[in-house]
Design an enzyme around this catalytic site. Structure first.
Site, short mmCIF file in Angstrom:
data_model
loop_
_atom_site.label_atom_id
_atom_site.label_comp_id
_atom_site.label_asym_id
_atom_site.label_seq_id
_atom_site.Cartn_x
_atom_site.Cartn_y
_atom_site.Cartn_z
N GLU A 1 -4.51 4.34 -8.08
CA GLU A 1 -5.75 4.97 -7.62
C GLU A 1 -5.83 6.40 -8.12
O GLU A 1 -5.01 7.25 -7.77
CB GLU A 1 -5.86 4.97 -6.08
CG GLU A 1 -7.18 5.60 -5.67
CD GLU A 1 -7.39 5.83 -4.18
OE1 GLU A 1 -6.62 5.31 -3.36
OE2 GLU A 1 -8.35 6.56 -3.87
N HIS B 1 -0.39 11.06 -2.55
CA HIS B 1 -1.71 10.74 -1.99
C HIS B 1 -2.60 11.97 -1.85
O HIS B 1 -3.76 11.95 -2.26
CB HIS B 1 -1.55 10.08 -0.62
CG HIS B 1 -2.86 9.70 0.00
ND1 HIS B 1 -3.58 10.60 0.78
CD2 HIS B 1 -3.59 8.57 -0.06
CE1 HIS B 1 -4.70 10.00 1.18
NE2 HIS B 1 -4.74 8.78 0.68
N HIS C 1 0.83 -1.20 0.00
CA HIS C 1 0.00 0.00 0.00
C HIS C 1 0.87 1.26 0.00
O HIS C 1 1.65 1.49 0.94
CB HIS C 1 -0.90 -0.02 1.24
CG HIS C 1 -1.79 1.16 1.35
ND1 HIS C 1 -1.68 2.08 2.37
CD2 HIS C 1 -2.83 1.58 0.58
CE1 HIS C 1 -2.61 3.01 2.22
NE2 HIS C 1 -3.31 2.73 1.15
N ARG C 2 0.76 2.06 -1.04
CA ARG C 2 1.61 3.24 -1.26
C ARG C 2 3.09 2.83 -1.29
O ARG C 2 3.96 3.57 -0.83
CB ARG C 2 1.39 4.32 -0.20
CG ARG C 2 -0.07 4.70 0.01
CD ARG C 2 -0.24 5.83 1.01
NE ARG C 2 -1.61 5.96 1.46
CZ ARG C 2 -2.04 6.80 2.37
NH1 ARG C 2 -1.21 7.65 2.94
NH2 ARG C 2 -3.31 6.85 2.74
N GLU D 1 0.40 -0.57 -4.73
CA GLU D 1 -0.66 0.43 -4.90
C GLU D 1 -0.04 1.82 -4.79
O GLU D 1 0.90 2.05 -4.00
CB GLU D 1 -1.73 0.26 -3.81
CG GLU D 1 -2.96 1.12 -3.99
CD GLU D 1 -2.99 2.40 -3.18
OE1 GLU D 1 -3.98 3.14 -3.30
OE2 GLU D 1 -2.01 2.69 -2.44
N ASP E 1 0.69 -1.81 4.41
CA ASP E 1 1.87 -0.94 4.47
C ASP E 1 3.11 -1.77 4.75
O ASP E 1 4.23 -1.29 4.60
CB ASP E 1 1.71 0.09 5.60
CG ASP E 1 0.50 1.00 5.43
OD1 ASP E 1 0.08 1.21 4.27
OD2 ASP E 1 -0.03 1.48 6.45
N ASP F 1 -1.10 6.36 -5.53
CA ASP F 1 -2.17 7.35 -5.71
C ASP F 1 -1.74 8.38 -6.73
O ASP F 1 -0.59 8.82 -6.73
CB ASP F 1 -2.43 8.06 -4.37
CG ASP F 1 -2.72 7.07 -3.26
OD1 ASP F 1 -3.79 6.46 -3.28
OD2 ASP F 1 -1.84 6.89 -2.39
N LYS G 1 -7.20 9.64 -7.56
CA LYS G 1 -7.83 10.25 -6.38
C LYS G 1 -9.03 11.11 -6.81
O LYS G 1 -8.98 11.82 -7.82
CB LYS G 1 -6.82 11.12 -5.61
CG LYS G 1 -5.64 10.36 -5.05
CD LYS G 1 -6.01 9.15 -4.21
CE LYS G 1 -6.51 9.47 -2.82
NZ LYS G 1 -6.75 8.21 -2.03
O1 G3P Z 1 -6.45 2.05 -2.46
C1 G3P Z 1 -6.89 1.65 -1.20
C2 G3P Z 1 -6.59 2.69 -0.23
O2 G3P Z 1 -5.33 3.19 -0.60
C3 G3P Z 1 -7.59 3.82 -0.21
O3 G3P Z 1 -7.30 4.74 0.80
O4 G3P Z 1 -6.51 6.92 1.58
O5 G3P Z 1 -4.93 5.04 1.44
O6 G3P Z 1 -5.75 6.11 -0.63
P1 G3P Z 1 -6.08 5.75 0.80
CA CA Z 2 -4.85 4.71 -2.27
#
Ligand code: G3P
Ligand code: CA
Length: 242
Positions: A112, A48, A6-7, A33, A230, A35, A114
């Site tokens: 993603e 993000h 994640h990120r 993943e 993460d 953003d 945003k």
């Molecule tokens: O993509 C899933 C998750 O990343 C969504 O929340 O705020 O971390 O982008 P956020």
């Molecule tokens: Ca995200």
């Protein structure tokens, strides 16, 4: 089971930087993943927030800065207090850099878009993916069904996932209506019944953002296809124990 960082491996390195993406791949994540936002000159960058303040040395809205201005900022120094390692000098990655990395390390990116990105971001993302020839290495995510539909209108071959964070009985129906191939719910919304219903509708299920090994085990038992964390290293360990 897909290990999705994640990120990037954002528990270990500054989120959405090449350092975090490299760390994720080194830890065994085959999926990462990130953003996306648009700069003033319509270039797609990985960050993000809609503003630069939290994760860079800059200030203000990303879409009011040119790519050159964004690239001049430091995107790693802020992480200093969380790590003995210095990440100063990291830059905000461009989508082109990310796609090159995906090819070199043979990983798939969840991109993603945003919901607070500037107008036109879907067009810029689809154009960059077409130019790169690496569109098959990405899955486009959004919380907004209209964004997913817009991506499909631009290119019906794009793989997409519908992000959900509100408890509702019609998440599967909404994902199907948007044309998504994956449903990507917040972890606490996942039940074995939701996974079964999604699978029956031909949707893969990827849960976010799970950092506790106990919760990882519960989701694995519920039958999800992938988990975002993460800490991809923790997920790799949890999977070895199953
Ligand atoms: O993509 C899933 C998750 O990343 C969504 O929340 O705020 O971390 O982008 P956020
Ligand atoms: Ca995200």
């Amino acid at each position: 089971m897909w290990v999705v960082a994640h990120r990037g491996a954002s528990g270990h390195a500054p989120e959405n930087t090449m350092a975090a993406f490299r760390r994720a791949a080194d830890m065994g994540a085959r999926f990462i993943e990130t953003d996306l936002h648009l700069t003033r000159d319509a270039r797609v960058v990985a960050i993000h927030d809609s503003t630069l303040d939290r994760t860079t040395t800059g200030h203000g809205l990303v879409h009011l800065r040119s790519l050159e201005e964004v690239r001049a900022l430091d995107a790693g120094a802020w992480f200093g207090s969380r790590s003995a390692e210095s990440f100063a000098g990291e830059r905000v990655p461009t989508l082109e850099e990310i796609l090159q990395f995906a090819k070199e390390r043979d990983v798939i990116f969840y991109l993603e878009i945003k919901s607070d990105s500037a107008w036109g971001v879907e067009h810029a993302v689809v154009a960059a993916l077409r130019d790169s020839g690496e569109a098959a290495r990405v899955i486009i995510l959004s919380f907004d069904p209209a964004t997913i539909e817009s991506v499909h209108r631009l290119d019906s071959t794009m793989m997409t996932g519908y992000l959900c964070e509100d408890p509702s009985n019609d998440l599967v129906e909404r994902s199907v209506r948007a044309g998504a191939r994956q449903i990507v719910p917040r972890g606490d919304l996942v039940t074995p019944a939701l996974v079964e219903k999604a699978h029956r509708a031909g949707l893969q299920v990827v849960a976010w953002t799970i950092n506790e090994p106990g919760q990882m085990q519960q989701l694995i038992a519920a039958g999800v296809d992938g988990i975002m964390s993460d800490y991809p290293d923790r997920l790799v360990s949890a999977l070895r124990k199953t």
